[in-house]
Design an enzyme around this catalytic site. Sequence first.
Site, PDB file in Angstrom:
ATOM      1  N   GLU A  94       0.807  -1.222   0.000  1.00  9.22           N
ATOM      2  CA  GLU A  94       0.000   0.000   0.000  1.00  9.22           C
ATOM      3  C   GLU A  94       0.839   1.272   0.000  1.00  9.22           C
ATOM      4  O   GLU A  94       0.311   2.368  -0.197  1.00  9.22           O
ATOM      5  CB  GLU A  94      -0.938  -0.008   1.212  1.00  9.22           C
ATOM      6  CG  GLU A  94      -2.051  -1.050   1.077  1.00  9.22           C
ATOM      7  CD  GLU A  94      -2.930  -1.158   2.300  1.00  9.22           C
ATOM      8  OE1 GLU A  94      -2.504  -0.717   3.389  1.00  9.22           O
ATOM      9  OE2 GLU A  94      -4.038  -1.698   2.173  1.00  9.22           O
ATOM     10  N   GLU A 125       7.525 -21.593   7.937  1.00  7.86           N
ATOM     11  CA  GLU A 125       7.690 -20.701   9.088  1.00  7.86           C
ATOM     12  C   GLU A 125       8.701 -21.237  10.086  1.00  7.86           C
ATOM     13  O   GLU A 125       9.169 -20.511  10.960  1.00  7.86           O
ATOM     14  CB  GLU A 125       6.351 -20.458   9.776  1.00  7.86           C
ATOM     15  CG  GLU A 125       5.833 -21.604  10.621  1.00  7.86           C
ATOM     16  CD  GLU A 125       4.654 -21.156  11.498  1.00  7.86           C
ATOM     17  OE1 GLU A 125       4.725 -21.430  12.712  1.00  7.86           O
ATOM     18  OE2 GLU A 125       3.699 -20.562  10.993  1.00  7.86           O
TER      19      GLU A 125
END
Length: 311
Positions: A94, A125
């Site tokens: 963004e 992860e």
Amino acid sequence: MTSLPNYGDLRAELETLTTEAFRPELSGIDRLPTLEIARLMNGEDATVPTAVAAQLPLIAAAIDGIAERMARGGRLVYAGAGTAGRLGVLDASECPPTFNTDPTRVVGLIAGGPTALSTSVEGAEDSKELAAADLDALALTADDTVVGVSASGRTPYAVGAVEHARSHGALTVGLSCNAHSPLAAAADHGIEVVVGPELLTGSTRLKSGTAQKLVLNMLSTITMIRLGKTYGNLMVDVRASNEKLRARSRRIVALATGASDEEIEQALAATDGEVKNAILTILGAVDGPTAARLLEESQGHLRAALAKASG
């Protein structure tokens, strides 16, 4: 006969985490009316800003460090797995349309790569080595900042990213939702927003995710304010890439200058649609090329460029 993995140690570790705590008072939540569940969830969410507020001095210190390095050309890199990784990628994505930043300046790394945005990537992860490899691909410098994001504060990918970045001289931030986390301990700036047990046991996409989003909003937005990407509370570096943003660009120029529609169109035409430059041509009474030069001399800070124009 295949032996089963021993999860005892990990299970014991998870049971010590606030974010994983079981709340027996909510064990009958599935039997409640929908409106009552919504009220409970809304009440839980309302506690998150208070938890963030307790960390504001630490958040501010991290932002000052990030802005100082980005002003020298450094990058802001988020690294996380699962929900935390997705939130980092979201915040990074963004920045270009909001602040007209180069897409390489704010980067979101998620364990497992782009596939992990929508699909779980098994084992990603759990790998510190994967985090190191992802960061090596960016060729880190001492002017970069790496923000490890993990609700538990123990995710190996996030901890590994911070450890690797710190060993390369980069600034590091560890954002967790548990106190005394390995992630915060590994970082130059540890931010631990303790939101407490989740409505659904261990579902850290809820309060923990909300807390992380609020903090990431601050890290990127306030850093951009410090870098001169705004004029007051106006997004003067907004990239007008669609009709809505083109209309917003004109509104921003109007709010900043009070100029007429005709003046605004002339200013934007003279500055190739650059909002900040257009404002400077109007308020500083300079032409387009002069506005561009003054802004370059002022490292993009409109107030400083205006002072030069009037001086």
